[in-house]
Structures are given as structure tokens and as C-alpha cells.
Motif scaffolding. Sequence first.
Motif, PDB file in Angstrom:
ATOM      1  N   LYS A   1       0.829  -1.205   0.000  1.00  0.00           N
ATOM      2  CA  LYS A   1       0.000   0.000   0.000  1.00  0.00           C
ATOM      3  C   LYS A   1       0.867   1.262   0.000  1.00  0.00           C
ATOM      4  O   LYS A   1       0.493   2.278  -0.596  1.00  0.00           O
ATOM      5  CB  LYS A   1      -0.947  -0.002   1.188  1.00  0.00           C
ATOM      6  CG  LYS A   1      -2.065  -1.033   1.060  1.00  0.00           C
ATOM      7  CD  LYS A   1      -2.990  -1.025   2.266  1.00  0.00           C
ATOM      8  CE  LYS A   1      -4.103  -2.045   2.097  1.00  0.00           C
ATOM      9  NZ  LYS A   1      -5.060  -2.037   3.228  1.00  0.00           N
TER      10      LYS A   1
ATOM     11  N   GLU B   1       1.822   1.725  -3.509  1.00  0.00           N
ATOM     12  CA  GLU B   1       0.695   2.258  -4.265  1.00  0.00           C
ATOM     13  C   GLU B   1       0.520   3.754  -4.030  1.00  0.00           C
ATOM     14  O   GLU B   1       0.198   4.503  -4.967  1.00  0.00           O
ATOM     15  CB  GLU B   1      -0.584   1.520  -3.879  1.00  0.00           C
ATOM     16  CG  GLU B   1      -1.796   1.947  -4.702  1.00  0.00           C
ATOM     17  CD  GLU B   1      -3.025   1.158  -4.328  1.00  0.00           C
ATOM     18  OE1 GLU B   1      -3.676   0.617  -5.232  1.00  0.00           O
ATOM     19  OE2 GLU B   1      -3.345   1.080  -3.116  1.00  0.00           O
ATOM     20  N   LEU B   2       0.740   4.208  -2.803  1.00  0.00           N
ATOM     21  CA  LEU B   2       0.629   5.642  -2.511  1.00  0.00           C
ATOM     22  C   LEU B   2       1.621   6.450  -3.344  1.00  0.00           C
ATOM     23  O   LEU B   2       1.283   7.508  -3.882  1.00  0.00           O
ATOM     24  CB  LEU B   2       0.867   5.892  -1.025  1.00  0.00           C
ATOM     25  CG  LEU B   2      -0.242   5.444  -0.064  1.00  0.00           C
ATOM     26  CD1 LEU B   2       0.198   5.632   1.383  1.00  0.00           C
ATOM     27  CD2 LEU B   2      -1.530   6.217  -0.317  1.00  0.00           C
ATOM     28  N   TYR B   3       2.847   5.950  -3.436  1.00  0.00           N
ATOM     29  CA  TYR B   3       3.848   6.654  -4.244  1.00  0.00           C
ATOM     30  C   TYR B   3       3.524   6.575  -5.730  1.00  0.00           C
ATOM     31  O   TYR B   3       3.763   7.535  -6.483  1.00  0.00           O
ATOM     32  CB  TYR B   3       5.243   6.083  -3.978  1.00  0.00           C
ATOM     33  CG  TYR B   3       5.877   6.620  -2.717  1.00  0.00           C
ATOM     34  CD1 TYR B   3       6.306   7.944  -2.640  1.00  0.00           C
ATOM     35  CD2 TYR B   3       6.044   5.814  -1.602  1.00  0.00           C
ATOM     36  CE1 TYR B   3       6.878   8.447  -1.487  1.00  0.00           C
ATOM     37  CE2 TYR B   3       6.618   6.313  -0.435  1.00  0.00           C
ATOM     38  CZ  TYR B   3       7.034   7.638  -0.393  1.00  0.00           C
ATOM     39  OH  TYR B   3       7.605   8.137   0.752  1.00  0.00           O
ATOM     40  N   GLN B   4       2.949   5.448  -6.174  1.00  0.00           N
ATOM     41  CA  GLN B   4       2.545   5.324  -7.573  1.00  0.00           C
ATOM     42  C   GLN B   4       1.442   6.319  -7.904  1.00  0.00           C
ATOM     43  O   GLN B   4       1.459   6.966  -8.954  1.00  0.00           O
ATOM     44  CB  GLN B   4       2.056   3.895  -7.852  1.00  0.00           C
ATOM     45  CG  GLN B   4       3.150   2.862  -7.883  1.00  0.00           C
ATOM     46  CD  GLN B   4       4.131   3.082  -9.029  1.00  0.00           C
ATOM     47  OE1 GLN B   4       5.287   3.447  -8.798  1.00  0.00           O
ATOM     48  NE2 GLN B   4       3.688   2.893 -10.251  1.00  0.00           N
ATOM     49  N   ASN B   5       0.482   6.450  -7.001  1.00  0.00           N
ATOM     50  CA  ASN B   5      -0.613   7.398  -7.221  1.00  0.00           C
ATOM     51  C   ASN B   5      -0.106   8.841  -7.230  1.00  0.00           C
ATOM     52  O   ASN B   5      -0.572   9.669  -8.016  1.00  0.00           O
ATOM     53  CB  ASN B   5      -1.668   7.234  -6.135  1.00  0.00           C
ATOM     54  CG  ASN B   5      -2.418   5.922  -6.252  1.00  0.00           C
ATOM     55  OD1 ASN B   5      -2.410   5.282  -7.298  1.00  0.00           O
ATOM     56  ND2 ASN B   5      -3.069   5.509  -5.168  1.00  0.00           N
ATOM     57  N   GLU B   6       0.846   9.128  -6.347  1.00  0.00           N
ATOM     58  CA  GLU B   6       1.429  10.468  -6.306  1.00  0.00           C
ATOM     59  C   GLU B   6       2.162  10.766  -7.609  1.00  0.00           C
ATOM     60  O   GLU B   6       2.048  11.867  -8.170  1.00  0.00           O
ATOM     61  CB  GLU B   6       2.396  10.567  -5.129  1.00  0.00           C
ATOM     62  CG  GLU B   6       3.033  11.949  -4.970  1.00  0.00           C
ATOM     63  CD  GLU B   6       3.973  11.988  -3.778  1.00  0.00           C
ATOM     64  OE1 GLU B   6       3.632  12.636  -2.771  1.00  0.00           O
ATOM     65  OE2 GLU B   6       5.054  11.361  -3.857  1.00  0.00           O
ATOM     66  N   LYS B   7       2.899   9.796  -8.103  1.00  0.00           N
ATOM     67  CA  LYS B   7       3.623   9.959  -9.364  1.00  0.00           C
ATOM     68  C   LYS B   7       2.656  10.180 -10.518  1.00  0.00           C
ATOM     69  O   LYS B   7       2.874  11.029 -11.390  1.00  0.00           O
ATOM     70  CB  LYS B   7       4.481   8.709  -9.621  1.00  0.00           C
ATOM     71  CG  LYS B   7       5.342   8.789 -10.859  1.00  0.00           C
ATOM     72  CD  LYS B   7       6.176   7.518 -11.001  1.00  0.00           C
ATOM     73  CE  LYS B   7       7.015   7.569 -12.265  1.00  0.00           C
ATOM     74  NZ  LYS B   7       7.834   6.316 -12.416  1.00  0.00           N
ATOM     75  N   SER B   8       1.561   9.421 -10.518  1.00  0.00           N
ATOM     76  CA  SER B   8       0.551   9.561 -11.569  1.00  0.00           C
ATOM     77  C   SER B   8      -0.100  10.938 -11.535  1.00  0.00           C
ATOM     78  O   SER B   8      -0.330  11.557 -12.569  1.00  0.00           O
ATOM     79  CB  SER B   8      -0.510   8.469 -11.411  1.00  0.00           C
ATOM     80  OG  SER B   8      -1.529   8.615 -12.366  1.00  0.00           O
ATOM     81  N   ASP B   9      -0.362  11.446 -10.322  1.00  0.00           N
ATOM     82  CA  ASP B   9      -0.973  12.771 -10.174  1.00  0.00           C
ATOM     83  C   ASP B   9      -0.053  13.870 -10.698  1.00  0.00           C
ATOM     84  O   ASP B   9      -0.511  14.843 -11.294  1.00  0.00           O
ATOM     85  CB  ASP B   9      -1.319  13.025  -8.711  1.00  0.00           C
ATOM     86  CG  ASP B   9      -2.481  12.165  -8.235  1.00  0.00           C
ATOM     87  OD1 ASP B   9      -3.221  11.661  -9.104  1.00  0.00           O
ATOM     88  OD2 ASP B   9      -2.639  12.013  -7.008  1.00  0.00           O
TER      89      ASP B   9
ATOM     90  N   LYS C   1      -7.057  14.989 -11.995  1.00  0.00           N
ATOM     91  CA  LYS C   1      -7.613  15.103 -10.648  1.00  0.00           C
ATOM     92  C   LYS C   1      -9.057  15.605 -10.699  1.00  0.00           C
ATOM     93  O   LYS C   1      -9.390  16.436 -11.509  1.00  0.00           O
ATOM     94  CB  LYS C   1      -6.777  16.097  -9.813  1.00  0.00           C
ATOM     95  CG  LYS C   1      -5.465  15.482  -9.357  1.00  0.00           C
ATOM     96  CD  LYS C   1      -4.793  16.410  -8.374  1.00  0.00           C
ATOM     97  CE  LYS C   1      -3.530  15.810  -7.798  1.00  0.00           C
ATOM     98  NZ  LYS C   1      -2.891  16.685  -6.805  1.00  0.00           N
TER      99      LYS C   1
END
Length: 264
Positions: free
Chosen positions: A246, A249-257, A264
Motif C-alpha cells: 500500500k 501504491e501511494l507513491y505510484q498514485n502520487e507519481k501519476s498525479d 484530478k
Amino acid sequence: MKNMHPISGVIITRNEEGNIARCITALQKVAEEIIVVDSLSTDRTVEIAKGFNANIFQLEWKGFGPQKNFGLQQATHNYILALDADEVLTDEAIAEIQLLKLTGLNGVYEFPLLNFYFGKFLKHGLEYPNYKKRLFDKTKVWWNDNLIHESLIIPKGHSVLRLKGHIKHFSYRSIEHYISKANYYTTIGAIELKSKGKKNFLLKMLFSPGFVFIKSYFLKKGFLDGFHGFITAVFNARTNFLKYAKLWELYQNEKSDLQNPSAK
């Protein structure tokens, strides 16, 4: 002999109607007042606690550390006995505390926990004795602000004494209950790790689960608890993996954002 140190019992709750009466009943044998910090329960938790003349304070959930510190602020007495709603003092622990109140409390006191997993109290593995510091002077000791896995901030040189009496912790009623709570705790744990800038999720995902299983089942003799010990060791490893997955995943989501701000 005169009681030298009155105690305030502090409990945090959230939908604990199945546990709160048992917790307070035992706690009242050693505490002069009961403080319940309830995070907006939707069941009968508050109603049941009021039936025991507990002092109820409702506070939107801020995390384990902040919630417990709020409870300290509401307590009348300096010495605090902090319990979770699914914990119960054993008769041995009650007798020890009663004696300490007469002879004089001095320092921080920790108790061994007996954790209940799927119908059995475990006496081996990572779950035992799992000492927890629960009795202390709030003018000298308080909780940190961790969202999860909160701990006491204890001044250097302050004495910590170990008691023999257990606290029974009714951790998990069933495997389904365990999985539900583990999902919540691993999410909060990942968020907290990210807030601290932890990024070693790959190595942790690869190696930590195996090490946790070996430690739980073999090094800490979880096998002596039978099949309960085996299941718990597997779940400990799984929970460790999920927390770092998890975090990844948080870092992946941050990178995607960052790459797609318009999404967003």
C-alpha cells in the motif's frame, strides 16, 4: 490504609457495544473515574457506557495517539490506566493495581497481553507476552501523536516496572474480523510511513514477510499454539506485505498525479 493514588481509567471507543461493558466492569475495581472518548459510535456503545456512570466525551477520530491524549486532558486524576475497549483486566492484574494504590504508585507500569485470536488466547509467537505500558502519571508521561501504533513518551531515567497480571485483549473474533481490521490498519500504517518519507517498500515487500513468518512461527515458538499459531504467523506475514504494498501504491498514485494533473 488510605488510598494514596486515585486512578482515572481512560478508554477510547468506536462501535464497541460488544466489549465496553466487560472492559468497564473490571476497570471500575481499580479506577475512581472512567473516561470514555468515543469517536462518534453509531451503535449502543455510548448508551452502555453511560449506564456505568462513565464520563463520555465524543470526538471525531484523530488517530490513536491524539485520541488518547485528549482522554488524558479530561481525566481528573494524575495516574491514568489506559485501556482499549476490547481489553479487560484480569483478577491478578486488578489485585496488583489495588496493592500498588495502597503502597504508592511510582513510574510507568506495563502488563503482559493475552491476545484472543479466533477462539483461543495465544501464549506464543509475536502475540505473547507483548507487554504494553498502560498505567502512568499523565503529568510526566503522555502519548505520541502517531495515527497508529501509538506509544508513550517517557522521560529519560523514568522508571518502567513490569507487572505479572495480564490484560486480556479480545483482538479478533474470527478470521473475517481479522482481515477487516488488518485492511484498515495496513492502510493507516502505509499513510503514516509515507508521511515520514519511508521509501524502502521494495526490499520490505521482498524480505520482510518471510522473516516475519519465521520469527512468529519458529523463533517465537508460535507452533506451540497449534494451528492457531500457524494461521496467525501467515497472517502476520501477509499484513506486513500489505502495508508496504500500500505504501508503494501511494507513491505510484502520487507519481501519476504529478504526471497527469488534469486527471484530478
